[in-house]
Design a protein around this motif. Structure first.
Motif, PDB file in Angstrom:
ATOM      1  N   UNK A   1       0.858  -1.187   0.000  1.00  0.00           N
ATOM      2  CA  UNK A   1       0.000   0.000   0.000  1.00  0.00           C
ATOM      3  C   UNK A   1       0.898   1.242   0.000  1.00  0.00           C
ATOM      4  N   UNK A   2       0.375   2.300  -0.549  1.00  0.00           N
ATOM      5  CA  UNK A   2       1.053   3.583  -0.553  1.00  0.00           C
ATOM      6  C   UNK A   2       1.399   3.983   0.888  1.00  0.00           C
ATOM      7  N   UNK A   3       0.489   3.639   1.823  1.00  0.00           N
ATOM      8  CA  UNK A   3       0.701   4.025   3.217  1.00  0.00           C
ATOM      9  C   UNK A   3       1.983   3.406   3.773  1.00  0.00           C
ATOM     10  N   UNK A   4       2.117   2.069   3.702  1.00  0.00           N
ATOM     11  CA  UNK A   4       3.297   1.428   4.308  1.00  0.00           C
ATOM     12  C   UNK A   4       4.575   1.670   3.507  1.00  0.00           C
ATOM     13  N   UNK A   5       4.444   1.825   2.178  1.00  0.00           N
ATOM     14  CA  UNK A   5       5.651   2.035   1.374  1.00  0.00           C
ATOM     15  C   UNK A   5       6.212   3.445   1.551  1.00  0.00           C
ATOM     16  N   UNK A   6       5.317   4.454   1.760  1.00  0.00           N
ATOM     17  CA  UNK A   6       5.765   5.850   1.834  1.00  0.00           C
ATOM     18  C   UNK A   6       5.342   6.573   3.109  1.00  0.00           C
ATOM     19  N   UNK A   7       4.034   6.677   3.275  1.00  0.00           N
ATOM     20  CA  UNK A   7       3.478   7.529   4.328  1.00  0.00           C
ATOM     21  C   UNK A   7       4.042   7.188   5.721  1.00  0.00           C
ATOM     22  N   UNK A   8       4.023   5.898   6.073  1.00  0.00           N
ATOM     23  CA  UNK A   8       4.447   5.462   7.416  1.00  0.00           C
ATOM     24  C   UNK A   8       5.950   5.637   7.611  1.00  0.00           C
TER      25      UNK A   8
ATOM     26  N   UNK B   1       8.658  -1.041   4.019  1.00  0.00           N
ATOM     27  CA  UNK B   1       7.272  -1.265   4.454  1.00  0.00           C
ATOM     28  C   UNK B   1       7.097  -2.538   5.292  1.00  0.00           C
ATOM     29  N   UNK B   2       7.972  -3.528   5.073  1.00  0.00           N
ATOM     30  CA  UNK B   2       7.894  -4.746   5.903  1.00  0.00           C
ATOM     31  C   UNK B   2       8.153  -4.364   7.357  1.00  0.00           C
ATOM     32  N   UNK B   3       9.181  -3.497   7.534  1.00  0.00           N
ATOM     33  CA  UNK B   3       9.532  -3.077   8.892  1.00  0.00           C
ATOM     34  C   UNK B   3       8.462  -2.181   9.495  1.00  0.00           C
ATOM     35  N   UNK B   4       7.891  -1.305   8.652  1.00  0.00           N
ATOM     36  CA  UNK B   4       6.824  -0.419   9.136  1.00  0.00           C
ATOM     37  C   UNK B   4       5.625  -1.246   9.630  1.00  0.00           C
TER      38      UNK B   4
ATOM     39  N   UNK C   1      16.968  -5.974  -1.748  1.00  0.00           N
ATOM     40  CA  UNK C   1      17.387  -5.135  -0.653  1.00  0.00           C
ATOM     41  C   UNK C   1      17.323  -5.955   0.634  1.00  0.00           C
ATOM     42  N   UNK C   2      18.199  -5.639   1.572  1.00  0.00           N
ATOM     43  CA  UNK C   2      18.057  -6.198   2.921  1.00  0.00           C
ATOM     44  C   UNK C   2      18.085  -5.021   3.877  1.00  0.00           C
ATOM     45  N   UNK C   3      17.066  -4.925   4.693  1.00  0.00           N
ATOM     46  CA  UNK C   3      17.040  -3.873   5.713  1.00  0.00           C
ATOM     47  C   UNK C   3      16.981  -4.499   7.091  1.00  0.00           C
ATOM     48  N   UNK C   4      17.493  -3.766   8.049  1.00  0.00           N
ATOM     49  CA  UNK C   4      17.447  -4.224   9.434  1.00  0.00           C
ATOM     50  C   UNK C   4      16.840  -3.144  10.303  1.00  0.00           C
ATOM     51  N   UNK C   5      16.199  -3.558  11.384  1.00  0.00           N
ATOM     52  CA  UNK C   5      15.579  -2.597  12.303  1.00  0.00           C
ATOM     53  C   UNK C   5      15.668  -3.124  13.735  1.00  0.00           C
ATOM     54  N   UNK C   6      16.139  -2.237  14.625  1.00  0.00           N
ATOM     55  CA  UNK C   6      16.160  -2.574  16.053  1.00  0.00           C
ATOM     56  C   UNK C   6      15.471  -1.437  16.798  1.00  0.00           C
ATOM     57  N   UNK C   7      14.459  -1.748  17.582  1.00  0.00           N
ATOM     58  CA  UNK C   7      13.778  -0.729  18.396  1.00  0.00           C
ATOM     59  C   UNK C   7      13.666  -1.254  19.821  1.00  0.00           C
ATOM     60  N   UNK C   8      14.103  -0.425  20.748  1.00  0.00           N
ATOM     61  CA  UNK C   8      13.996  -0.778  22.169  1.00  0.00           C
ATOM     62  C   UNK C   8      14.237   0.495  22.983  1.00  0.00           C
ATOM     63  N   UNK C   9      14.240   0.353  24.307  1.00  0.00           N
ATOM     64  CA  UNK C   9      14.618   1.515  25.131  1.00  0.00           C
ATOM     65  C   UNK C   9      16.136   1.641  25.087  1.00  0.00           C
ATOM     66  N   UNK C  10      16.628   2.879  25.071  1.00  0.00           N
ATOM     67  CA  UNK C  10      18.074   3.145  25.148  1.00  0.00           C
ATOM     68  C   UNK C  10      18.901   2.617  23.975  1.00  0.00           C
TER      69      UNK C  10
END
Ligand code: 2NL
Length: 350
Positions: A132-139, A169-172, A208-217
């Motif tokens: 979706x346009x939302x997850x690919x761009x907007x988010x 968008x997969x990460x979003x 493409x390969x993307x990575x994402x890490x989200x946590x406190x600190x």
């Protein structure tokens, strides 16, 4: 009786198969067979000779029967022998060679990268190629007015759907599904699409390969340490990395990551275009807008993200000069990679 016996024996000698032996049985022992009809002469035999006559006929019948049985065994043994001879298998004959494939060089790179991050506790998500346009761009903090959203640059399917232009968008989506709660540690490999003319360095479909890490600190130091470990694992433990400032709409700050040249070690050569460094990754700290849109409190949570192109890495790694070789599936090209080791990204194999 002697004549019957001799007649049988001469015919028996010539009998070659089961059928001829059966015919002989009918001819001599059957209901109207020669031996059977002999018995009908009993009434013409004088009484005192009847016993001897009967015994002789029986003896004849028995001898014929015995011969026939023995004959059947012989015929069957002969047939079996012939059959076995015909069915002989030459076990020394070499087997048929079946062509076997090998892993695609690009897949070697992708699998090698996945292995390293899975070893660090990351999960792998592949997501959808139609987005979706939302997850690919907007988010991802790319509002409608952003130049990257130019219709000319993407394959739109409808006003709201397109072929994803990156794996972000997969990460979003994963971020959104986490409902504001960390930790998240993922990598997302996959095909992406851009409306581009194909040439030696561009393909309308690439990976493409993307990575994402989200946590406190989570800090930039975590990003740097992670990428240093990763790039050394791939390009060799004596590599160095450097971060340069850059810009992406979905990260702030954003960096470009270089690795010292694996071929010349930094002195300068044809691979690194005499600079000693190879540009390999884009990365940064996840933009607060991206976290907030996914339902995370950006004063509590932070994260880092990075993205890389396995196509370019495969080309550097294996010395492939045209990206189209990775997608046209010419066996003359692919067969050269058939026997590369399973961990296709160990620097020793360059
Ligand atoms: C590149 C750069 C990058 C990201 C990708 C990302 C994803 C989320 C949030 C924030 Cl959900 N960032 N992805 C971040 C920085 C760079 O890719 O050169 N790719 C080939």
């Amino acid at each position: 009786m002697q004549a019957i016996k001799e007649k049988f024996e001469s015919l028996f000698e010539d009998a070659a198969d089961r059928k001829q032996l059966d015919d002989l049985r009918v001819k001599f022992l059957g209901k109207k067979g020669t031996v059977t009809t002999l018995m009908q002469h009993m009434k013409d035999i004088p009484n005192e000779e009847k016993k001897e006559f009967g015994q002789s006929v029986n003896a004849l019948r028995q001898s014929i029967q015995q011969k026939l049985e023995q004959g059947i065994e012989e015929v069957e043994a002969r047939l079996l022998k012939k059959k076995l001879e015909n069915e002989t298998i030459d076990v020394t004959l070499p087997g048929r060679q079946r062509p076997i494939g090998g892993k695609h060089p690009l897949q070697h790179i992708i699998d090698g990268i996945e292995d390293i991050f899975v070893g660090l506790g990351y999960e792998v998500y592949e997501g959808y190629e139609v987005e979706s346009d939302y997850y690919n761009f907007e988010a991802l903090n790319l509002p409608k007015s952003h130049p990257a959203r130019d219709m000319q640059d993407s394959f739109y399917i409808s006003n709201e759907t397109l072929l994803r232009t990156h794996t972000s968008p997969v990460q979003a989506r994963v971020l959104n599904a986490a409902k504001g709660k960390g930790p998240i540690k993922i990598i997302c490999p996959g095909k992406v699409y851009r409306r581009d003319s194909d040439d030696a360095t561009h393909s309308h479909q690439f990976t493409q390969i993307e990575g994402l890490v989200v946590d406190k600190n989570i800090s930039l130091a975590d990003l740097k340490g992670t990428l240093e470990l990763f790039l050394k694992e791939i390009f060799g433990q004596d590599r160095e990395i450097r971060l340069r400032p850059s810009y992406f709409p979905f990260t702030e700050p954003s960096v470009e990551v270089d690795v010292s040249c694996f071929k010349c070690g930094g002195k300068g050569c044809n691979v690194c275009k005499q600079s000693g460094w190879i540009e390999i990754l884009g990365a940064g700290m996840v933009h607060p807008n991206v976290l907030e849109m996914a339902g995370f409190d950006s004063s509590e949570y932070s994260g880092f993200a990075f993205g890389m192109g396995p196509d370019r890495m495969a080309m550097l790694y294996y010395g492939v000069e045209d990206i189209r070789h990775l997608y046209t599936n010419d066996l003359r090209f692919l067969e050269q990679f058939k026997y590369i080791e399973e961990r296709g990204v160990k620097h020793e194999s360059i």
